[in-house]
Design a protein around this motif. Structure first.
Motif, PDB file in Angstrom:
ATOM      1  N   LEU A 164       0.825  -1.199   0.000  1.00 41.19           N
ATOM      2  CA  LEU A 164       0.000   0.000   0.000  1.00 41.19           C
ATOM      3  C   LEU A 164       0.865   1.257   0.000  1.00 41.19           C
ATOM      4  CD1 LEU A 164      -3.096   0.304   0.016  1.00 41.19           C
ATOM      5  CD2 LEU A 164      -2.958   0.743   2.476  1.00 41.19           C
ATOM      6  N   SER A 165       1.918   1.250   0.775  1.00 41.57           N
ATOM      7  CA  SER A 165       2.824   2.397   0.839  1.00 41.57           C
ATOM      8  C   SER A 165       3.454   2.658  -0.524  1.00 41.57           C
ATOM      9  CB  SER A 165       3.917   2.154   1.881  1.00 41.57           C
ATOM     10  OG  SER A 165       3.361   1.995   3.165  1.00 41.57           O
ATOM     11  N   ASN A 166       3.875   1.588  -1.179  1.00 40.99           N
ATOM     12  CA  ASN A 166       4.456   1.730  -2.515  1.00 40.99           C
ATOM     13  C   ASN A 166       3.427   2.248  -3.512  1.00 40.99           C
ATOM     14  OD1 ASN A 166       6.964   0.767  -1.660  1.00 40.99           O
ATOM     15  ND2 ASN A 166       6.408  -1.366  -2.050  1.00 40.99           N
ATOM     16  N   MET A 167       2.198   1.763  -3.359  1.00 40.70           N
ATOM     17  CA  MET A 167       1.136   2.200  -4.266  1.00 40.70           C
ATOM     18  C   MET A 167       0.824   3.678  -4.086  1.00 40.70           C
ATOM     19  SD  MET A 167      -2.376   2.990  -4.455  1.00 40.70           S
ATOM     20  CE  MET A 167      -3.121   2.283  -2.996  1.00 40.70           C
ATOM     21  N   PHE A 168       0.704   4.151  -2.836  1.00 44.61           N
ATOM     22  CA  PHE A 168       0.439   5.568  -2.599  1.00 44.61           C
ATOM     23  C   PHE A 168       1.585   6.440  -3.127  1.00 44.61           C
ATOM     24  CE2 PHE A 168      -2.538   4.386   1.042  1.00 44.61           C
ATOM     25  CZ  PHE A 168      -3.679   4.740   0.333  1.00 44.61           C
ATOM     26  N   PHE A 169       2.806   5.958  -2.981  1.00 44.26           N
ATOM     27  CA  PHE A 169       3.957   6.709  -3.485  1.00 44.26           C
ATOM     28  C   PHE A 169       3.906   6.803  -5.013  1.00 44.26           C
ATOM     29  CE2 PHE A 169       8.307   6.754  -5.149  1.00 44.26           C
ATOM     30  CZ  PHE A 169       8.792   7.910  -4.548  1.00 44.26           C
ATOM     31  N   ARG A 170       3.541   5.694  -5.652  1.00 44.12           N
ATOM     32  CA  ARG A 170       3.508   5.647  -7.121  1.00 44.12           C
ATOM     33  C   ARG A 170       2.396   6.520  -7.696  1.00 44.12           C
ATOM     34  NH1 ARG A 170       0.637   2.155 -10.063  1.00 44.12           N
ATOM     35  NH2 ARG A 170       0.352   0.764  -8.271  1.00 44.12           N
ATOM     36  N   LEU A 171       1.248   6.583  -7.002  1.00 43.95           N
ATOM     37  CA  LEU A 171       0.107   7.346  -7.518  1.00 43.95           C
ATOM     38  C   LEU A 171       0.140   8.819  -7.108  1.00 43.95           C
ATOM     39  CD1 LEU A 171      -2.898   4.878  -7.030  1.00 43.95           C
ATOM     40  CD2 LEU A 171      -1.470   5.241  -9.043  1.00 43.95           C
ATOM     41  N   ASN A 172       1.108   9.204  -6.299  1.00 44.24           N
ATOM     42  CA  ASN A 172       1.187  10.603  -5.860  1.00 44.24           C
ATOM     43  C   ASN A 172       1.910  11.434  -6.935  1.00 44.24           C
ATOM     44  OD1 ASN A 172       1.208  12.998  -4.500  1.00 44.24           O
ATOM     45  ND2 ASN A 172       2.517  12.305  -2.815  1.00 44.24           N
ATOM     46  N   TYR A 173       1.156  11.813  -7.996  1.00 42.04           N
ATOM     47  CA  TYR A 173       1.742  12.584  -9.095  1.00 42.04           C
ATOM     48  C   TYR A 173       2.041  14.018  -8.676  1.00 42.04           C
ATOM     49  CZ  TYR A 173       0.191   8.682 -11.984  1.00 42.04           C
ATOM     50  OH  TYR A 173       0.016   7.438 -12.520  1.00 42.04           O
ATOM     51  N   ALA A 174       1.489  14.433  -7.529  1.00 42.91           N
ATOM     52  CA  ALA A 174       1.748  15.804  -7.072  1.00 42.91           C
ATOM     53  C   ALA A 174       3.194  15.962  -6.616  1.00 42.91           C
ATOM     54  CB  ALA A 174       0.786  16.157  -5.929  1.00 42.91           C
ATOM     55  N   VAL A 208      -0.732  14.774   1.928  1.00 44.07           N
ATOM     56  CA  VAL A 208      -2.050  14.318   2.371  1.00 44.07           C
ATOM     57  C   VAL A 208      -2.652  13.422   1.292  1.00 44.07           C
ATOM     58  CG1 VAL A 208      -4.422  15.048   2.859  1.00 44.07           C
ATOM     59  CG2 VAL A 208      -2.496  16.318   3.832  1.00 44.07           C
ATOM     60  N   VAL A 209      -3.229  12.302   1.741  1.00 42.04           N
ATOM     61  CA  VAL A 209      -4.040  11.460   0.854  1.00 42.04           C
ATOM     62  C   VAL A 209      -5.442  11.451   1.441  1.00 42.04           C
ATOM     63  CG1 VAL A 209      -4.396   9.187  -0.147  1.00 42.04           C
ATOM     64  CG2 VAL A 209      -2.068  10.033   0.223  1.00 42.04           C
ATOM     65  N   GLU A 210      -6.407  11.889   0.670  1.00 46.01           N
ATOM     66  CA  GLU A 210      -7.788  11.958   1.152  1.00 46.01           C
ATOM     67  C   GLU A 210      -8.725  11.392   0.101  1.00 46.01           C
ATOM     68  OE1 GLU A 210      -9.765  12.719   3.667  1.00 46.01           O
ATOM     69  OE2 GLU A 210      -8.095  12.947   5.048  1.00 46.01           O
ATOM     70  N   GLY A 211      -9.873  10.943   0.571  1.00 49.15           N
ATOM     71  CA  GLY A 211     -10.882  10.444  -0.351  1.00 49.15           C
ATOM     72  C   GLY A 211     -11.594   9.239   0.236  1.00 49.15           C
ATOM     73  N   PRO A 212     -12.545   8.738  -0.524  1.00 48.15           N
ATOM     74  CA  PRO A 212     -12.966   9.295  -1.804  1.00 48.15           C
ATOM     75  C   PRO A 212     -13.784  10.583  -1.634  1.00 48.15           C
ATOM     76  CG  PRO A 212     -14.309   7.405  -1.235  1.00 48.15           C
ATOM     77  CD  PRO A 212     -13.263   7.499  -0.180  1.00 48.15           C
ATOM     78  N   GLU A 234     -15.866  10.581  -8.635  1.00 43.11           N
ATOM     79  CA  GLU A 234     -15.317  10.233  -7.314  1.00 43.11           C
ATOM     80  C   GLU A 234     -13.810  10.033  -7.447  1.00 43.11           C
ATOM     81  OE1 GLU A 234     -18.237   8.060  -4.468  1.00 43.11           O
ATOM     82  OE2 GLU A 234     -18.275   6.976  -6.373  1.00 43.11           O
ATOM     83  N   VAL A 235     -13.073  10.724  -6.594  1.00 44.15           N
ATOM     84  CA  VAL A 235     -11.617  10.705  -6.707  1.00 44.15           C
ATOM     85  C   VAL A 235     -10.960  10.563  -5.342  1.00 44.15           C
ATOM     86  CG1 VAL A 235     -11.673  12.177  -8.761  1.00 44.15           C
ATOM     87  CG2 VAL A 235     -11.438  13.222  -6.490  1.00 44.15           C
ATOM     88  N   PHE A 236      -9.699  10.170  -5.391  1.00 45.05           N
ATOM     89  CA  PHE A 236      -8.810  10.284  -4.236  1.00 45.05           C
ATOM     90  C   PHE A 236      -7.879  11.454  -4.514  1.00 45.05           C
ATOM     91  CE2 PHE A 236     -10.199   5.983  -3.475  1.00 45.05           C
ATOM     92  CZ  PHE A 236     -10.176   5.863  -2.088  1.00 45.05           C
ATOM     93  N   LEU A 237      -7.614  12.258  -3.498  1.00 45.70           N
ATOM     94  CA  LEU A 237      -6.767  13.429  -3.633  1.00 45.70           C
ATOM     95  C   LEU A 237      -5.385  13.149  -3.037  1.00 45.70           C
ATOM     96  CD1 LEU A 237      -9.331  16.183  -2.566  1.00 45.70           C
ATOM     97  CD2 LEU A 237      -8.703  15.505  -4.901  1.00 45.70           C
ATOM     98  N   PHE A 238      -4.358  13.390  -3.850  1.00 51.59           N
ATOM     99  CA  PHE A 238      -2.975  13.309  -3.390  1.00 51.59           C
ATOM    100  C   PHE A 238      -2.437  14.742  -3.408  1.00 51.59           C
ATOM    101  CE2 PHE A 238      -4.042   9.165  -4.860  1.00 51.59           C
ATOM    102  CZ  PHE A 238      -3.281   8.271  -4.118  1.00 51.59           C
ATOM    103  N   ALA A 276     -12.090   4.366  -8.555  1.00 53.30           N
ATOM    104  CA  ALA A 276     -12.099   2.945  -8.915  1.00 53.30           C
ATOM    105  C   ALA A 276     -10.689   2.441  -9.215  1.00 53.30           C
ATOM    106  CB  ALA A 276     -13.017   2.719 -10.113  1.00 53.30           C
ATOM    107  N   TYR A 277      -9.891   3.307  -9.879  1.00 50.59           N
ATOM    108  CA  TYR A 277      -8.529   2.903 -10.219  1.00 50.59           C
ATOM    109  C   TYR A 277      -7.680   2.749  -8.955  1.00 50.59           C
ATOM    110  CZ  TYR A 277      -3.840   2.989 -12.190  1.00 50.59           C
ATOM    111  OH  TYR A 277      -2.534   2.672 -12.514  1.00 50.59           O
ATOM    112  N   VAL A 278      -7.810   3.722  -8.026  1.00 46.54           N
ATOM    113  CA  VAL A 278      -7.036   3.648  -6.785  1.00 46.54           C
ATOM    114  C   VAL A 278      -7.388   2.374  -6.017  1.00 46.54           C
ATOM    115  CG1 VAL A 278      -6.595   4.727  -4.552  1.00 46.54           C
ATOM    116  CG2 VAL A 278      -6.754   6.140  -6.611  1.00 46.54           C
ATOM    117  N   LEU A 279      -8.689   2.078  -5.928  1.00 48.55           N
ATOM    118  CA  LEU A 279      -9.114   0.876  -5.205  1.00 48.55           C
ATOM    119  C   LEU A 279      -8.589  -0.387  -5.889  1.00 48.55           C
ATOM    120  CD1 LEU A 279     -12.806   1.743  -4.198  1.00 48.55           C
ATOM    121  CD2 LEU A 279     -10.765   1.777  -2.749  1.00 48.55           C
ATOM    122  N   SER A 280      -8.581  -0.370  -7.221  1.00 54.44           N
ATOM    123  CA  SER A 280      -8.069  -1.555  -7.935  1.00 54.44           C
ATOM    124  C   SER A 280      -6.569  -1.735  -7.685  1.00 54.44           C
ATOM    125  CB  SER A 280      -8.342  -1.420  -9.434  1.00 54.44           C
ATOM    126  OG  SER A 280      -7.536  -0.391 -10.011  1.00 54.44           O
TER     127      SER A 280
END
Length: 436
Positions: free
Chosen positions: A54-64, A141-145, A154-158, A179-183
């Motif tokens: 999960l930590s790796n996934m949040f790091f990878r999806l944090n385009y900010a 910060v990671v927030e959502g949905p 519906e989104v998750f915010l990075f 949906a993508y974040v959950l997948s």
């Protein structure tokens, strides 16, 4: 007395049964708790491994975060470069809903502009609290949905704040499709491991629970294993086996096993008890007089001495009785009458005397009764007198009256002897002196 022995046997069986059942019940509960503990440890290990993913996934999806590197050392952003990089990211990943840059509290730019340009120029406080939270905590910060008001997506915010020497300069927001974040969380690994799961978080004030994803909304997760982490709001993942930590089938199987074990233990106890009892009966047979059911001389001495060794402070006396006339009369009586006579003696001893009384037929016409009593028991001598009276026997044979006349003497332990043989020897001497 026989009723008392039977009652004692049933009491012993009941006590042993209760002890066995109680012990097995405790062992059964210990086994269930141990099994549950082992499974919770395994579940916790699964959660720890999942958190690494999960930590790796949040790091990878944090385009900010990579977009924040465009800022110079003073926190100033080249908007043109930001738009160029953001456009490139949007082209590479269709799951990015938008990318935005706040200069201080003002939304400076957002892409794609075709959908969100009207947001530009808005103030930070006009957006969801998640945006302000990044300014307050000054960390990612990671927030959502969250649901976007303009298009209901519906989104998750990075969100990555731009902080220079502790001063907030602005922030970069990337919104990723829910949906993508959950997948990408790959929560299905829990279902593959036959776990129910629930991903939930609480708001910043810790007063509201929000379920992000769950395998089954009807499941009670109060007994689940939980992993908590901060983003910075507190997120939680709860998992538990779909059939419970211990299934009803497993409980039934374990209960059946312990019931069988209990029956086996009771059977072993019963067999052991029977074996010991038979061994004692065989031992008693060696020490028994076959005609009367009383102990012979050797048996009487052995069993009385056993009691005296165990209970050295006990009060004991031996009633020594000679059945005067028995020798002559027994040769002219039916064998059945003799058996009946001694059966009556045995019955009287069993029913009238204290339970631990020991009686023996020392010789054809000599009976001894060892009585272990309380000195304050005044009725014991009445029992002795009644017993002696019942030993009188009168028969008319060939027109002539024949009698069995009991003649008794009493010796007391330990004043008259330290063991049974000494007591019997003194009882015989006292008898001979009395009935010369």
């Amino acid at each position: 007395m026989m009723k008392n022995k039977r009652k004692q046997k049933w009491i012993l069986f009941a006590v042993v049964s209760v002890l066995i059942v109680s012990s097995l019940f405790i062992l059964r509960n210990m086994a269930l708790r141990q099994l549950m503990t082992e499974r919770k440890i395994a579940a916790q290990t699964t959660l720890d491994t999942f958190y690494e993913h999960l930590s790796n996934m949040f790091f990878r999806l944090n385009y900010a975060a990579p977009l924040s590197y465009i800022c110079d050392d003073e926190g100033n952003m080249d908007v043109q470069v930001f738009d160029q990089k953001a456009q490139q990211l949007l082209a590479e990943d269709e799951h990015i809903i938008y990318l935005a840059y706040f200069n201080g509290d003002k939304l400076e730019t957002i892409l794609p502009k075709a959908e969100y340009k009207e947001w530009e120029g808005k103030s930070l406080h006009q957006f969801m609290y998640s945006y302000t939270l990044a300014k307050v905590v000054k960390t990612s910060v990671v927030e959502g949905p969250e649901t976007l008001l303009t298009n209901d997506k519906e989104v998750f915010l990075f969100i990555t704040p731009i902080v220079i020497e502790g001063e907030y300069k602005g922030e970069i927001v990337s919104a990723i499709d829910k949906a993508y974040v959950l997948s990408q969380m790959k929560l299905n690994i829990f279902e593959d491991g036959q776990y129910d799961y629930e991903v939930w978080k609480v708001n910043e004030l810790g007063e509201h629970k929000m379920v992000v994803a769950t395998s089954d909304s009807t499941v009670d997760f109060s007994q689940a294993v939980k992993l908590s982490f901060a983003l910075p709001a507190t997120w939680n993942i709860s998992i538990q086996p779909q059939k419970g930590w211990i299934s009803s089938a497993e409980v039934l199987l374990m209960d059946s096993a312990f019931i069988l074990l209990g029956m086996l233990i009771l059977s072993v106890f019963g067999l052991s008890y029977s074996y010991v009892k038979q061994k004692k009966e065989l031992q008693k047979t060696h020490y028994m007089d076959p005609d009367s059911g009383l102990y012979n001389y050797e048996g009487f001495c052995y069993f009385v001495d056993q009691v005296l060794l165990k209970r050295k402070q006990t009060d004991c006396f031996i009633l020594y009785i000679r059945l005067s006339g028995f020798h002559d009369l027994s040769h002219r009586m039916d064998r059945g009458d003799i058996y009946a006579y001694f059966a009556q003696i045995y019955k009287c001893i069993q029913e009238d005397f204290p339970e631990d009384t020991i009686a023996g037929k020392l010789r054809e016409d000599i009976i001894a009764v060892a009585v272990f009593h309380n000195k304050e028991d005044k009725k014991i001598m009445e029992i002795v007198e009644d017993f002696i009276l019942q030993l009188f026997l009168k028969r008319k044979i060939n027109g002539k009256k024949e009698f069995i006349n009991p003649q008794a003497s009493i010796v007391v332990y330990p004043s008259d002897g330290a063991n049974t043989k000494e007591l019997l020897r003194y009882a015989k001497e006292r008898y001979q002196q009395r009935y010369k």
